[in-house]
Motif scaffolding. Sequence first.
Motif, PDB file in Angstrom:
ATOM      1  N   THR A 152       0.391  -6.996  14.188  1.00 51.23           N
ATOM      2  CA  THR A 152       1.427  -7.364  15.445  1.00 51.23           C
ATOM      3  C   THR A 152       2.505  -5.971  14.527  1.00 51.23           C
ATOM      4  OG1 THR A 152       2.929  -8.553  14.078  1.00 51.23           O
ATOM      5  CG2 THR A 152       1.399  -8.780  16.280  1.00 51.23           C
ATOM      6  N   GLN A 153       3.325  -6.008  13.479  1.00 49.33           N
ATOM      7  CA  GLN A 153       3.519  -4.297  12.936  1.00 49.33           C
ATOM      8  C   GLN A 153       3.038  -3.886  11.605  1.00 49.33           C
ATOM      9  OE1 GLN A 153       6.957  -6.400  11.822  1.00 49.33           O
ATOM     10  NE2 GLN A 153       7.424  -6.966  13.953  1.00 49.33           N
ATOM     11  N   SER A 154       3.511  -2.256  11.276  1.00 45.58           N
ATOM     12  CA  SER A 154       2.644  -1.409  10.955  1.00 45.58           C
ATOM     13  C   SER A 154       3.403  -2.197   9.124  1.00 45.58           C
ATOM     14  CB  SER A 154       2.491  -0.269  11.211  1.00 45.58           C
ATOM     15  OG  SER A 154       4.110  -0.034  11.054  1.00 45.58           O
ATOM     16  N   GLN A 155       3.010  -1.560   8.650  1.00 44.02           N
ATOM     17  CA  GLN A 155       2.951  -2.357   7.158  1.00 44.02           C
ATOM     18  C   GLN A 155       2.638  -1.127   5.878  1.00 44.02           C
ATOM     19  OE1 GLN A 155       1.403  -6.014   6.816  1.00 44.02           O
ATOM     20  NE2 GLN A 155       2.375  -7.168   7.662  1.00 44.02           N
ATOM     21  N   GLU A 156       3.423  -1.115   4.795  1.00 46.22           N
ATOM     22  CA  GLU A 156       3.205   0.507   3.592  1.00 46.22           C
ATOM     23  C   GLU A 156       2.119  -0.471   3.099  1.00 46.22           C
ATOM     24  OE1 GLU A 156       3.819   3.083   2.764  1.00 46.22           O
ATOM     25  OE2 GLU A 156       5.071   2.942   4.268  1.00 46.22           O
ATOM     26  N   ARG A 157       1.076  -0.120   3.036  1.00 47.91           N
ATOM     27  CA  ARG A 157      -0.189  -0.342   1.856  1.00 47.91           C
ATOM     28  C   ARG A 157       0.374  -0.629   1.074  1.00 47.91           C
ATOM     29  NH1 ARG A 157      -5.619   3.223   2.794  1.00 47.91           N
ATOM     30  NH2 ARG A 157      -6.628   0.795   2.860  1.00 47.91           N
ATOM     31  N   ARG A 158      -0.654  -1.196  -0.287  1.00 44.25           N
ATOM     32  CA  ARG A 158       0.046  -2.135  -1.436  1.00 44.25           C
ATOM     33  C   ARG A 158      -0.973  -1.166  -2.108  1.00 44.25           C
ATOM     34  NH1 ARG A 158      -2.212  -7.904  -0.839  1.00 44.25           N
ATOM     35  NH2 ARG A 158      -2.074  -8.157   1.475  1.00 44.25           N
ATOM     36  N   ASP A 159      -0.657  -1.065  -3.294  1.00 46.78           N
ATOM     37  CA  ASP A 159      -1.532  -0.149  -4.761  1.00 46.78           C
ATOM     38  C   ASP A 159      -2.451  -0.424  -4.043  1.00 46.78           C
ATOM     39  OD1 ASP A 159      -0.700   1.637  -5.877  1.00 46.78           O
ATOM     40  OD2 ASP A 159      -0.951   1.068  -7.809  1.00 46.78           O
ATOM     41  N   ASP A 160      -3.164  -0.050  -4.614  1.00 45.98           N
ATOM     42  CA  ASP A 160      -5.010  -0.357  -5.087  1.00 45.98           C
ATOM     43  C   ASP A 160      -5.256  -0.281  -6.418  1.00 45.98           C
ATOM     44  OD1 ASP A 160      -7.587  -0.932  -4.931  1.00 45.98           O
ATOM     45  OD2 ASP A 160      -8.061  -0.309  -3.414  1.00 45.98           O
ATOM     46  N   PRO A 161      -5.179  -0.920  -7.521  1.00 44.77           N
ATOM     47  CA  PRO A 161      -5.490  -0.095  -8.742  1.00 44.77           C
ATOM     48  C   PRO A 161      -6.371   0.206  -9.003  1.00 44.77           C
ATOM     49  CG  PRO A 161      -5.476  -2.843  -8.681  1.00 44.77           C
ATOM     50  CD  PRO A 161      -5.309  -2.228  -7.462  1.00 44.77           C
ATOM     51  N   PHE A 162      -7.876  -0.362  -8.052  1.00 47.48           N
ATOM     52  CA  PHE A 162      -9.349   0.956  -8.476  1.00 47.48           C
ATOM     53  C   PHE A 162      -9.099   2.191  -7.769  1.00 47.48           C
ATOM     54  CE2 PHE A 162      -9.650  -4.004  -8.935  1.00 47.48           C
ATOM     55  CZ  PHE A 162     -10.199  -3.601  -9.758  1.00 47.48           C
ATOM     56  N   ASP A 163      -7.936   2.148  -6.621  1.00 43.58           N
ATOM     57  CA  ASP A 163      -8.436   3.739  -5.922  1.00 43.58           C
ATOM     58  C   ASP A 163      -7.932   4.602  -6.638  1.00 43.58           C
ATOM     59  OD1 ASP A 163      -8.721   5.436  -3.386  1.00 43.58           O
ATOM     60  OD2 ASP A 163      -6.887   5.020  -3.254  1.00 43.58           O
ATOM     61  N   LEU A 164      -9.469   5.288  -7.206  1.00 37.23           N
ATOM     62  CA  LEU A 164      -8.951   6.053  -8.497  1.00 37.23           C
ATOM     63  C   LEU A 164      -9.762   7.715  -7.841  1.00 37.23           C
ATOM     64  CD1 LEU A 164     -10.347   4.162 -11.824  1.00 37.23           C
ATOM     65  CD2 LEU A 164      -8.095   4.669 -10.814  1.00 37.23           C
ATOM     66  N   PRO A 165      -9.267   8.498  -8.319  1.00 34.94           N
ATOM     67  CA  PRO A 165      -9.282  10.639  -7.985  1.00 34.94           C
ATOM     68  C   PRO A 165     -11.189  10.036  -8.976  1.00 34.94           C
ATOM     69  CG  PRO A 165      -8.116  10.083  -9.147  1.00 34.94           C
ATOM     70  CD  PRO A 165      -8.583   8.776  -9.122  1.00 34.94           C
ATOM     71  N   PRO A 166     -12.317  11.029  -7.782  1.00 35.38           N
ATOM     72  CA  PRO A 166     -13.458  11.075  -8.609  1.00 35.38           C
ATOM     73  C   PRO A 166     -13.528  11.758  -9.075  1.00 35.38           C
ATOM     74  CG  PRO A 166     -13.563  12.743  -6.346  1.00 35.38           C
ATOM     75  CD  PRO A 166     -12.063  11.367  -6.302  1.00 35.38           C
ATOM     76  N   GLU A 167     -14.224  11.410 -10.091  1.00 36.78           N
ATOM     77  CA  GLU A 167     -14.564  12.362 -11.860  1.00 36.78           C
ATOM     78  C   GLU A 167     -14.816  14.336 -11.675  1.00 36.78           C
ATOM     79  OE1 GLU A 167     -16.491   9.824 -14.690  1.00 36.78           O
ATOM     80  OE2 GLU A 167     -15.428   8.686 -14.398  1.00 36.78           O
ATOM     81  N   ARG A 168     -14.428  14.583 -12.116  1.00 33.52           N
ATOM     82  CA  ARG A 168     -14.996  15.890 -12.388  1.00 33.52           C
ATOM     83  C   ARG A 168     -16.222  16.242 -12.952  1.00 33.52           C
ATOM     84  NH1 ARG A 168     -10.497  20.758 -12.117  1.00 33.52           N
ATOM     85  NH2 ARG A 168      -8.789  19.253 -10.494  1.00 33.52           N
ATOM     86  N   GLN A 169     -17.574  17.196 -11.971  1.00 32.43           N
ATOM     87  CA  GLN A 169     -18.905  17.012 -12.829  1.00 32.43           C
ATOM     88  C   GLN A 169     -18.745  18.292 -12.878  1.00 32.43           C
ATOM     89  OE1 GLN A 169     -21.200  14.962 -13.129  1.00 32.43           O
ATOM     90  NE2 GLN A 169     -20.318  13.720 -11.756  1.00 32.43           N
ATOM     91  N   PRO A 170     -19.156  18.891 -15.297  1.00 35.01           N
ATOM     92  CA  PRO A 170     -18.905  19.906 -15.917  1.00 35.01           C
ATOM     93  C   PRO A 170     -19.995  20.699 -15.075  1.00 35.01           C
ATOM     94  CG  PRO A 170     -19.920  18.368 -16.595  1.00 35.01           C
ATOM     95  CD  PRO A 170     -19.771  17.768 -15.807  1.00 35.01           C
ATOM     96  N   GLN A 171     -19.418  22.235 -14.350  1.00 40.27           N
ATOM     97  CA  GLN A 171     -20.344  22.734 -13.842  1.00 40.27           C
ATOM     98  C   GLN A 171     -21.208  23.690 -14.516  1.00 40.27           C
ATOM     99  OE1 GLN A 171     -17.652  25.413 -11.659  1.00 40.27           O
ATOM    100  NE2 GLN A 171     -17.256  23.174  -9.433  1.00 40.27           N
TER     101      GLN A 171
END
Length: 87
Positions: free
Chosen positions: A68-87
């Motif tokens: 019914t009201q917008s809320q701030e999202r809680r921090d997600d410890p599993f929301d990690l950036p993707p790993e970079r692949q060597p080119q």
Amino acid sequence: MRITLGRGLALGAIALALASCGGRQPLKPVEGQKMPAVPVGAAAAPTAQQLMTPSIQARPERNVELLTQSQERRDDPFDLPPERQPQ
């Protein structure tokens, strides 16, 4: 014979109206065919109405509360950036 757009729509509406006015009668097995087998563990064979009624698993009720009201999202410890692949 050429059918104009207006006549085509009218014919389509008539066909739809005729197709939707079927009779409402209880379901019966076709002559010469048997009713479905009694399920294992059941005392009696299910009726046609019971076979047509979806189970709770097939049609679950909605039990999700809508926000019914917008809320701030809680921090997600599993929301990690993707790993970079060597080119």
